[in-house]
Design an enzyme around this catalytic site. Structure first.
Site, PDB file in Angstrom:
ATOM      1  N   HIS A   1       0.978  -1.182   0.100  1.00 15.28           N
ATOM      2  CA  HIS A   1      -0.057   0.144  -0.016  1.00 15.28           C
ATOM      3  C   HIS A   1       0.949   1.167  -0.020  1.00 15.28           C
ATOM      4  O   HIS A   1       1.645   1.377   0.974  1.00 15.28           O
ATOM      5  CB  HIS A   1      -0.666   0.170   0.980  1.00 15.28           C
ATOM      6  CG  HIS A   1      -1.868   0.848   1.417  1.00 15.28           C
ATOM      7  ND1 HIS A   1      -3.058   0.925   0.412  1.00 15.28           N
ATOM      8  CD2 HIS A   1      -2.418   2.032   1.975  1.00 15.28           C
ATOM      9  CE1 HIS A   1      -3.834   1.955   0.728  1.00 15.28           C
ATOM     10  NE2 HIS A   1      -3.212   2.629   1.817  1.00 15.28           N
TER      11      HIS A   1
ATOM     12  N   ASP B   1       0.528   5.079   0.116  1.00 20.03           N
ATOM     13  CA  ASP B   1      -0.217   6.249   0.166  1.00 20.03           C
ATOM     14  C   ASP B   1       0.423   7.118  -0.845  1.00 20.03           C
ATOM     15  O   ASP B   1       1.503   7.604  -0.525  1.00 20.03           O
ATOM     16  CB  ASP B   1      -0.208   6.692   1.611  1.00 20.03           C
ATOM     17  CG  ASP B   1      -1.203   5.748   2.440  1.00 20.03           C
ATOM     18  OD1 ASP B   1      -2.203   5.503   1.850  1.00 20.03           O
ATOM     19  OD2 ASP B   1      -0.861   5.384   3.640  1.00 20.03           O
TER      20      ASP B   1
ATOM     21  N   ASP C   1      -8.112   0.894   2.058  1.00 21.94           N
ATOM     22  CA  ASP C   1      -7.821   1.704   3.289  1.00 21.94           C
ATOM     23  C   ASP C   1      -8.512   3.158   2.941  1.00 21.94           C
ATOM     24  O   ASP C   1      -7.802   4.112   2.548  1.00 21.94           O
ATOM     25  CB  ASP C   1      -6.030   1.833   3.297  1.00 21.94           C
ATOM     26  CG  ASP C   1      -5.913   2.952   4.469  1.00 21.94           C
ATOM     27  OD1 ASP C   1      -6.709   3.224   5.373  1.00 21.94           O
ATOM     28  OD2 ASP C   1      -4.984   3.754   4.295  1.00 21.94           O
TER      29      ASP C   1
ATOM     30  N   HIS D   1      -7.140   9.177  -0.455  1.00 18.18           N
ATOM     31  CA  HIS D   1      -7.615   8.874   0.907  1.00 18.18           C
ATOM     32  C   HIS D   1      -6.997   9.669   2.206  1.00 18.18           C
ATOM     33  O   HIS D   1      -7.317   9.279   3.164  1.00 18.18           O
ATOM     34  CB  HIS D   1      -8.154   7.458   1.124  1.00 18.18           C
ATOM     35  CG  HIS D   1      -6.840   6.573   1.053  1.00 18.18           C
ATOM     36  ND1 HIS D   1      -6.571   5.724   0.037  1.00 18.18           N
ATOM     37  CD2 HIS D   1      -6.091   6.494   2.005  1.00 18.18           C
ATOM     38  CE1 HIS D   1      -5.503   4.914   0.359  1.00 18.18           C
ATOM     39  NE2 HIS D   1      -5.239   5.497   1.819  1.00 18.18           N
TER      40      HIS D   1
HETATM   41 ZN   LIG Z   1      -3.857   4.486   2.817  1.00 17.98          ZN
END
Ligand SMILES: [Zn+2]
Length: 1082
Positions: free
Chosen positions: A298, A300, A411, A626
């Protein structure tokens, strides 16, 4: 052992906890016995930085204090550094251990020359370069400029050196001076320490003992089985006993004992495939697979680091994964977010094309997700959500030749009920998320289920039962994936998403090894040790669900939004980013509206700015990531990236609109100009004669100011500054209630809540805050600021702190016989120098309404949520998300609150409450400090929620006017219009993306067409009929998907020769249906 019938050698039963505790000794790298256990054999030999065998030089990229940490000069391209170095232009100096590099966010380059002893080379053993600065680094080949692997400290510090006959190596390492999780001071989610320095901890060449390292993995998994399997299983006790046997058998003076220990375990607890992918084809094929392992990292797109650093995280993370794939053919890795692929393509085209694409073609590297970024789904508007998929899927199709079936969003902070429909319209019929396991009140009841959205569209949904997307592939991760599955009645398997994540990283070799051991133990000892499968794709997993649940029919259904019972502060934090997001969404709507019309009317002289519009959309969509739009990033993301980016979007859109307006003026030289709105139902603001009885008026009566307009009478108390009465003077209906409930002061009453959540300041506002509040009653002034027949205003000045004041202007406009039922009270509040600490500013409206639910606008529709606290699920929704309006209505009347930039709301009892500003101090110490202009309105109405609220909320936001030649007003209107049920909204128009004249960078299949896409939706939840109207000669009309690739239905249309060749396209929409029509003109 007994000797005949006489016992000479009695045995004891081992004491379980002592024998279990002992196991840690065997692999302990510290403590009293570390040189007497297995760890002593990990390396056969090691040579540390000596500037002879290991020669390292370093170069610090200049970083002037106080300058932007994201400017391009801070992260120069690999090519520029390497070519400058080749020309001798950079001052590389010898590095030594312990050497500091920094500060935070700067870049340090290393040049590494290795000269491995020939006797090492001759062993043919795989050699390792062990490098660690506890920052993030990547190994770069100086000739090809291809990345080989990445470092980030911890388990990611070893570079497996490619075989080299002469043992000499030369490569570069680029390091970014931040940790995997940024540079938080004290805690990762604290504001960063901008002056952190990193140290060169190791730069060693190693001749490893791979057999000893393998025993380490064997023993680790075995002892985890001993610790974590349930007490009633024989497998647990046997694992413990065997591990103790191994420790007894091991001799620190005899390296051969390592081999013996491994052989013993292979015989007793593992099968013979512990180091082989073949392990996944062994065991009882009929036994249920409990866990399917899927690698991911993941990343971000911004969070505790800026976008600028993410661009480097991508290449580091993905390069290491491509390397691991070479070694582990069973390995499959998924990566989402078209934006990240685009950055990679821009910055590292050779890696993208020569390394990544072949891995995609071989099915090991799997692009997934179908959205532009892993976006927030609460705050972006409907068109934004649609475009996330439009650009995401078109990017995938263009560069990979396929689109994703699975919306991959592990997420994000809640899932709008509009997601299923937009996914279905975008070729995505499956969904994956995990975040709901973080709910802090109720436990979500399913792992695998059908999620039905606002219109009934269904997505096959899986939430990994292990409750994480960053599993380390520990034995416990596999066990949890198996044990915590909540859908065992119908489907007992689950995905285990393994790989370092959030800051990128991904799976490690160690994880691959651990998984092979776990499967091997299961092959040998049965399903008490969960059966783990690696090498099955996400698509195959979902297909397995369908196969075993009668095509999904047997699965339970969850209807409506997936409300996240956590992080409720993210509807409000980082107000200016949300403000600019709303303004961006509005103005790009206007740009597409005017550019579409101009390009259709003037096809030969006006060029639709397709590529520029697409660039602007990409920026908007990026900022919907997000952590960005929800407000959970560090300060530099907002200060240097998101806010300037969105400001530029607004500016660039208005420039392009201006250019279009100028073009129109040139084309219609002799015409006067008229301001036009971009909403089809809004008349062109041409003032009409109005009866004077509807003029606005303000009076000073009995200590109150009274605003009135022949329809509404609004009483403002001069002492409190609050609105104490909103009356419909025609029906005598009172819309406020200040007699009951907790607010007995009035409406537009500001209130300051304590806002100290348990953790996660920027994210959370907690339940207990609801009852810890103070009304702001330090009123400095209440006075009339406008008194005209058109509009009257009263300004209220409220002191918040010594430095911070609120100036709230309450206005009532004149109305008319035709428009009186849309009369509303406009309020504009300027919060100057907001300087609070852990306070939450809201504004309240105590209303004379009683209902169990209130309605909140969401993307292309509304969501109803409880106003009561019956169950814990109701309580959890104490703060909810809304878009342009919230409405609270009972049978005969209701009140809508409209807004121009806010998203948090709550309605309970008789109180409506709009959330305005927070003041969290981490991870951004200055979040929301400063000055904010906020507009909202109170719209009291007869009857229940209707299209009047929907349209007024549009008008409140889409209030730009553009001065176009009067002669184009009618032709503009004639291009597209709509009649019929008022709740059917024509929301957006754009050009067909594949039209030849567009020359769009997202064209997939050029079509020799002149087409327009018209987006329409049913806004209130009822089957509805309407007609699209156009006066242009129509060739065809089709209802199409959101990607503009698939025709869903051919539409009939009728042309009226008598009515100026008007064509009418009758349409019927399901409740909350979003429909896109492609009109192809002759
Ligand atoms: Zn995230």
């Amino acid at each position: 052992m007994t000797d005949g019938r006489i016992n000479y050698d009695p045995h004891f039963k081992p004491v379980q906890n002592i024998y279990e505790d002992r196991l840690r000794q065997f692999t302990d790298t510290g403590g009293d016995y570390h040189d007497l256990n297995l760890t002593k054999f990990y390396d056969k030999q090691r040579i540390s930085l000596d500037q002879n065998h290991v020669k390292v030089e370093w170069y610090q990229v200049p970083f002037e204090k106080g300058t932007s940490p994201v400017s391009p000069d801070k992260r120069p391209s690999w090519a520029s550094i390497i070519s400058q170095d080749k020309k001798g232009e950079l001052n590389f100096q010898p590095a030594h251990k312990g050497q500091p590099f920094g500060p935070s966010w700067s870049t340090t380059w290393f040049k590494v020359h290795l000269s491995v002893p020939q006797e090492w080379v001759d062993t043919q053993i795989q050699l390792v370069f062990d490098f660690n600065c506890n920052n993030e680094g990547v190994v770069i080949d100086p000739d090809t400029l291809l990345p080989a692997t990445a470092f980030s400290g911890g388990e990611r510090r070893e570079y497996l050196l490619p075989k080299q006959e002469d043992g000499s190596y030369f490569f570069y390492i680029e390091t970014g001076n931040n940790g995997m999780f940024g540079c938080g001071a004290g805690s990762t989610i604290n504001p960063p320490d901008d002056n952190r320095f990193f140290h060169l901890d190791s730069a060693d060449i190693v001749l490893p003992d791979w057999e000893a390292r393998s025993l380490y993995i064997d023993f680790w998994m075995l002892s985890d089985a001993a610790r974590e399997l349930p007490g009633e299983t024989w497998q647990k006790h046997r694992a413990r006993q065997l591990a103790n046997d191994v420790m007894d058998m091991f001799d620190p003076e005899d390296r051969q004992s390592v081999v013996k220990c491994r052989e013993y375990l292979k015989k007793e607890y593992f099968d013979k495939y512990t180091n082989d992918r073949a392990v996944y084809f062994q065991g009882d094929q009929n036994q249920l697979t409990n866990a399917y392992g899927i690698g991911n990292c993941h990343i971000d797109t911004a969070w505790l680091w800026p976008f600028a650093e993410t661009k480097r995280k991508i290449v580091r993370s993905w390069a290491s994964q491509c390397t691991i794939m070479e070694e582990y053919p069973e390995y499959q890795f998924v990566a989402s977010q078209a934006q990240q692929f685009k950055w990679l393509l821009e910055n590292h085209p050779k890696f993208f094309n020569d390394v990544l694409i072949p891995k995609v073609q071989e099915g090991q590297f799997i692009p997934i997700g179908g959205s532009w970024v892993e976006n927030d789904t609460n705050v972006p508007n409907g068109e934004s959500l649609a475009r996330q998929f439009f650009f995401g899927q078109r990017f995938f199709l263009k560069y990979f030749g396929f689109k994703s079936d699975v919306f991959w969003l592990p997420d994000t902070f809640g899932y709008s009920s509009q997601v299923p429909q937009l996914c279905q319209l975008s070729g995505l019929n499956k969904f994956l998320t995990q975040k709901l396991s973080w709910n802090n009140i109720n436990s979500f009841p399913h792992s695998t289920f059908n999620w039905a959205g606002i219109d009934g569209s269904v997505l096959l949904t899986h939430m990994p039962p292990g409750n994480t997307y960053t599993a380390d592939s520990h034995f416990g991760d596999v066990l949890r994936t198996s044990r915590q599955n909540k859908s065992n009645e119908v489907y007992g398997s689950g995905l285990m998403l393994y790989g370092k994540g959030d800051g990128g990283g991904g799976p490690t070799r160690e994880m691959m090894e651990k998984m092979r051991r776990i499967r091997s133990m299961s092959n040998k000892n049965g399903n008490v040790i969960p059966k783990l499968q690696v090498g099955t794709s996400v698509d195959e997993f979902y297909q397995d669900i369908l196969n075993r649940t009668d095509n999904g029919e047997k699965l339970p259904t969850w209807e409506g939004e997936l409300y996240f019972e956590f992080h409720r502060g993210t509807y409000t934090t980082q107000a200016s980013t949300k403000y600019y997001m709303r303004k961006s969404e509005v103005i790009i709507h206007d740009l597409e509206w005017i550019a579409t019309k101009a390009s259709i009317l003037y096809p030969d002289t006006y060029q639709y700015p397709a590529e520029q519009i697409n660039d602007l959309w990409e920026n908007i969509l990026l900022c919907q990531f997000h952590d960005v739009l929800p407000g959970s990033c560090i300060e530099m993301v907002y200060k240097y990236e998101a806010v300037p980016m969105l400001e530029r979007v607004v500016e660039k859109c208005s420039d392009l609109i201006k250019e279009t307006v100028e073009f129109l003026s040139q084309s219609e030289k002799n015409s006067a100009t008229t301001p036009i709105a971009t909403l089809n139902w809004v008349q062109n603001d041409i003032p009409k004669e109005m009866s004077s009885e509807f003029n606005a008026k303000v009076e000073d009566i009995d200590g109150d100011f009274i605003l009135s307009n022949g329809k509404l009478c609004v009483r403002i108390n001069k002492k409190s500054g609050s609105i104490t009465e909103i009356k419909d003077v025609q029906t005598e209906t009172e819309y406020l209630d200040i007699k009951h409930g907790r607010n007995k002061i009035g409406a537009n009453q500001f209130v300051l809540f304590d806002d100290k959540p348990l953790n996660w300041q920027a994210w959370d506002t907690e339940l207990y805050s609801v009852n810890q509040y103070k009304y702001l009653q330090d009123i400095e002034k209440v006075h009339i600021t406008r008194d005209s027949a058109d509009e009257c205003s009263v300004e209220v000045i409220v002191k918040v702190t010594n430095g911070c004041t609120l100036r709230s202007t309450i206005s009532l406009k004149k109305t008319s016989f035709e428009t009186q039922n849309r009369s509303k009270i406009d309020i504009s509040t300027l919060v100057s120098n907001w300087d609070a600490r852990n306070k939450f500013l809201k504004v309240e409206f105590p209303v004379n309404v009683r209902n169990e639910t209130a309605s909140y606008e969401t993307q292309f529709g509304i969501t109803r949520r409880p106003t009561v606290y019956n169950t814990s699920w109701d309580v959890a929704k104490f703060e909810v998300c809304h878009h342009k309006f919230a409405d609270y209505s009972e049978y005969n009347k209701g009140v809508s609150i409209l807004n121009d930039c806010k998203y948090g709301f709550s309605t309970h009892g008789n109180l409506m409450r709009l959330s305005l500003l927070r003041s969290s101090k981490a991870p951004d110490a200055h979040a929301d400090m400063g000055t904010h202009q906020i507009k909202y309105a109170i719209y009291p109405h007869k009857g229940q929620l209707s299209s009047d609220t929907v349209k007024l909320a549009y008008e409140f936001n889409y209030d730009n006017r553009y001065n176009v030649p009067t002669t184009v007003i009618e032709p503009f209107k004639d291009i597209i219009n709509i009649t019929g049920d008022e709740n059917v909204i024509l929301s957006n128009i754009k050009r067909g993306e594949d039209d030849i004249s567009l020359k769009s960078n997202y064209t997939l299949e050029t079509k020799n067409e002149k087409s327009m896409i018209v987006r329409v939706y049913e806004s209130l939840g009822g089957e509805s009929r309407a007609s699209l109207l156009t006066s242009l000669p129509l060739k065809s009309v089709t209802k199409i998907d959101n990607l503009e690739l698939k025709s869903l239905e051919d539409c009939k249309f009728f042309s009226w020769k008598t009515k100026n060749h008007l064509s009418e396209i009758p349409i019927t929409l399901r409740p909350f249906e979003v429909a896109s029509f492609k009109l192809v003109f002759n």
